[in-house]
Enzyme design. Structure first.
Site, PDB file in Angstrom:
ATOM      1  N   TYR A  96      -1.389   4.113   9.146  1.00 21.40           N
ATOM      2  CA  TYR A  96      -2.566   3.273   8.463  1.00 21.40           C
ATOM      3  C   TYR A  96      -3.970   3.053   9.476  1.00 21.40           C
ATOM      4  CZ  TYR A  96      -4.828   0.267   4.938  1.00 21.40           C
ATOM      5  OH  TYR A  96      -5.494  -0.273   4.361  1.00 21.40           O
ATOM      6  N   ARG A 149     -12.639   3.782  -4.534  1.00 22.07           N
ATOM      7  CA  ARG A 149     -13.473   3.688  -3.046  1.00 22.07           C
ATOM      8  C   ARG A 149     -11.817   3.474  -2.070  1.00 22.07           C
ATOM      9  NH1 ARG A 149     -14.754  -2.372  -1.050  1.00 22.07           N
ATOM     10  NH2 ARG A 149     -13.132  -1.070   0.336  1.00 22.07           N
ATOM     11  N   LYS A 167      -0.090   0.796   3.546  1.00 25.88           N
ATOM     12  CA  LYS A 167      -0.230  -1.152   3.561  1.00 25.88           C
ATOM     13  C   LYS A 167       1.400  -1.770   3.450  1.00 25.88           C
ATOM     14  CE  LYS A 167      -4.300  -2.457   3.326  1.00 25.88           C
ATOM     15  NZ  LYS A 167      -5.203  -3.326   3.566  1.00 25.88           N
ATOM     16  N   GLU A 238      -5.861  -2.615  -4.415  1.00 29.77           N
ATOM     17  CA  GLU A 238      -6.067  -1.983  -3.252  1.00 29.77           C
ATOM     18  C   GLU A 238      -7.085  -1.122  -3.189  1.00 29.77           C
ATOM     19  OE1 GLU A 238      -7.002  -2.147   0.741  1.00 29.77           O
ATOM     20  OE2 GLU A 238      -5.509  -3.482  -0.031  1.00 29.77           O
ATOM     21  N   ASP A 239      -8.496  -1.062  -2.465  1.00 28.89           N
ATOM     22  CA  ASP A 239      -9.494   0.102  -2.736  1.00 28.89           C
ATOM     23  C   ASP A 239     -10.468   0.444  -4.110  1.00 28.89           C
ATOM     24  OD1 ASP A 239      -9.050  -0.090  -0.161  1.00 28.89           O
ATOM     25  OD2 ASP A 239      -8.550   2.249  -0.078  1.00 28.89           O
ATOM     26  N   ASP A 261      -6.504  -7.435  -1.367  1.00 26.46           N
ATOM     27  CA  ASP A 261      -7.158  -8.034  -0.319  1.00 26.46           C
ATOM     28  C   ASP A 261      -8.115  -7.384   0.678  1.00 26.46           C
ATOM     29  OD1 ASP A 261      -5.741  -7.873   2.907  1.00 26.46           O
ATOM     30  OD2 ASP A 261      -6.358  -6.026   2.855  1.00 26.46           O
ATOM     31  N   ASP A 262      -9.181  -6.270  -0.194  1.00 28.76           N
ATOM     32  CA  ASP A 262     -10.378  -5.427   0.298  1.00 28.76           C
ATOM     33  C   ASP A 262     -11.181  -7.147  -0.142  1.00 28.76           C
ATOM     34  OD1 ASP A 262      -9.374  -3.106   0.419  1.00 28.76           O
ATOM     35  OD2 ASP A 262      -9.362  -3.086  -1.752  1.00 28.76           O
ATOM     36  N   ASN A 401     -14.501   0.806   8.006  1.00 27.09           N
ATOM     37  CA  ASN A 401     -13.140   1.188   8.481  1.00 27.09           C
ATOM     38  C   ASN A 401     -13.476   2.476   7.447  1.00 27.09           C
ATOM     39  OD1 ASN A 401     -11.036   0.590   9.801  1.00 27.09           O
ATOM     40  ND2 ASN A 401     -10.636  -1.286   8.256  1.00 27.09           N
ATOM     41  N   ASN A 445      -8.290  -6.515  11.504  1.00 25.81           N
ATOM     42  CA  ASN A 445      -7.818  -5.654  10.593  1.00 25.81           C
ATOM     43  C   ASN A 445      -7.219  -6.920  10.044  1.00 25.81           C
ATOM     44  OD1 ASN A 445      -6.027  -4.005   9.719  1.00 25.81           O
ATOM     45  ND2 ASN A 445      -5.801  -2.551  11.614  1.00 25.81           N
TER      46      ASN A 445
END
Length: 542
Positions: A96, A149, A167, A238-239, A261-262, A401, A445
């Site tokens: 990751y 993203r 993930k 995610e993202d 999660d973000d 990150n 994290n």
């Protein structure tokens, strides 16, 4: 637990769920038609792990090690997870962040074998049909991205698939979620990255990103297909770009078992860091003020969870939000600004316009600053020194990150604050020695949060994932930090102990789920013991 061997002969060696490679015994080789297809020597799993460690040490770069591990996952799933779990702290940065960022950027050039599902918008109206091609019928966790993203790297199109794959690998390696219950998915709605569109090796749809009603109809069809095929599934977003991430979460959070999660995982780990940091300063959460560098969904997600935690300690939600401030490319987020999205407005407080982050620090006098800007070096010397003048122990959290996007390094934070900073970052940094003291920087994290959340959902078959579950998770993570850790500046549990830490956190969250009527299964007598029993163990079995 390993999957029973049903295939025969050469096919067995190409089925990662049953392949044991050189660990097949002589009897197993005879029964499965493998005689002559492997060298005569028979290895133990421990010997195989040692061989993988040796092979990894022969490689020159972390990207090469990442590719080796991904190939291993495709060949021998049990060995892959046995390796990861043999030294989680060592291997998490390889599968990751930060290595996965480079892997996503180079995805189309290093592509070797497929994993998960790719659902293009050109297949709109047929998503359930495409998803039915996945061989597993009982999926409990999907991590999905549209690649817009990716970390702090931007629009990487289908190259973002490295994120869901990574993930979900951590769901298993860090919290014991059985891998056969997981499914990585990329929704391909095009890309606005012209470099990718011009690259002959790009593997996604060659078109600009779909927006508006067509995009949201595609998302709705996807959610409906997940519910139809996998009714017990938890869907992790995610993202996604801020404007889509917020709207998707608002649309579905009260309808299905889902979270982002973000937004929520990042908020949970930030809150965990604050709980531990306050054990160092001896102060109350409700007395703190925080200033965020960045005003996107991650910033507002953290600010809102902090606010809700403050409410649990006695403040009104308005009083709590007033203690959280945002700063973006256009300056301080304040009430007279006309360029704000709806999700930013709860944190647009009355204040004079302020274009300098240092000026904002001097005006607001925050106890902590949190970086979620994805722009490196914004926490410069003037920023850290300003925080150190205001606070005896300033909280400095550059969370962006990968490492190349961090707002400052651990060494910079400790050096410029003369060792006063309480520091945590999104990517790992080595220990820093100033004079006679060595500081151990913590990595804030999300891996401390989302795998444990997954295990809690698995153990309870939770109907929903709520904000309060992330506050419970944050407290559970923070309470595992020892005084010895705090003395070195470490505000998260050591990553070498992350499996035990995740199971502890999962048990706390599961208890909350059962206590609040969110479970779809009967409550076990011992929740922690039940979770340990459910956890995947990378062994070959009989």
């Amino acid at each position: 637990m390993s999957t029973p061997i049903q295939n025969k002969g050469y096919a067995v060696l190409h089925d990662s769920s049953v392949n044991r490679g050189s660990a097949f015994t002589e009897a197993q080789r005879k029964a499965a038609g493998l005689e002559g297809l492997l060298p005569a020597g028979v290895d133990t799993l421990e010997l195989q792990i040692a061989r993988v460690h040796t092979q990894l040490n022969m490689l020159d770069t972390d990207l090469q090690r990442y590719l080796f591990l991904m190939d291993l996952q495709s060949r021998n799933q049990t060995l892959f997870y046995a390796v990861l779990m043999s030294d989680a702290a060592k291997f998490m940065p390889l599968v990751y962040t930060p290595t996965v960022g480079e892997a996503c950027q180079k995805f189309d050039h290093i592509f070797r074998s497929t994993r998960g599902l790719y659902l293009p918008i050109s297949a709109k109206g047929r998503l359930q049909e495409l998803m039915s091609n996945w061989p597993q019928n009982d999926i409990r966790f999907i991590v999905v991205t549209d690649g817009e993203r990716i970390l702090g790297l931007g629009d990487l199109g289908v190259g973002g698939m490295g994120i869901p794959i990574g993930k979900l690998a951590l769901y298993t390696a860090v919290a014991g979620v059985p891998p056969e219950l997981t499914l990585p998915i990329t929704l391909d709605v095009g890309t606005n990255n012209q470099t990718l569109l011009d690259d002959p090796l790009y593997l996604g749809l060659r078109q600009q990103r779909v927006r508006g009603d067509d995009y949201h109809a595609f998302i709705a069809e996807f959610v409906d297909a997940v519910q139809a095929l996998y009714p017990k599934c938890c869907l992790q977003w995610e993202d996604f770009a801020n404007f889509n991430a917020v709207s998707i979460l608002e649309t579905y959070k009260d309808k299905i078992c889902t979270y982002n999660d973000d937004i929520q995982g990042t908020a949970g780990i930030a809150l965990a860091g604050l709980y531990a940091a306050l054990r160092i300063t001896g102060q109350k959460l409700t007395d703190q003020r925080f200033l965020f560098m960045g005003a996107g969904s991650a910033a507002t997600g953290i600010a809102e969870l902090i606010s809700e935690a403050m409410v649990m300690e006695g403040l009104t939600i308005e009083e709590a939000r007033a203690r959280n401030w945002l700063f973006d490319i256009n300056g301080l987020v304040e009430s007279t600004r006309t360029d704000l999205a709806d999700f930013q407005k709860p944190f647009a407080h009355q204040h004079a316009s302020c274009k300098s982050f240092v000026d904002a620090i001097n005006a607001i006098k925050p106890n902590g600053i949190v970086g979620v800007s994805t722009v490196p070096k914004l926490f410069n010397q003037a920023v850290i020194e300003a925080m150190s003048k205001i606070n005896a122990q300033p909280i400095i959290f550059p969370y962006s990150n990968p490492t190349s996007r961090s707002e400052c390094t651990a060494e910079e934070a400790y050096k410029w604050s003369s060792g006063k900073a309480i520091f945590a970052s999104g990517s790992p940094f080595d220990p820093v020695t100033l004079g006679t003291k060595t500081f151990v920087p913590g990595q804030g994290n999300n891996v401390y949060i989302f795998p444990a959340m997954g295990m809690a959902v698995l153990a309870t078959e939770a109907k929903r994932v709520t904000q309060q579950m992330f506050i419970v998770a944050a407290k559970a993570v923070a309470e595992q930090v020892t005084q010895e850790d705090l003395n070195t500046g470490l505000i998260y549990p050591p990553q070498s102990q992350i499996l035990n830490a995740s199971l502890h956190t999962a048990a706390k969250v599961a208890t909350y789920v059962f206590d609040n009527g969110l479970a779809r299964v009967e409550r076990p007598k011992d929740i922690a013991a039940n979770i340990k029993n459910l956890a995947y163990k990378p062994v070959y079995g009989d």
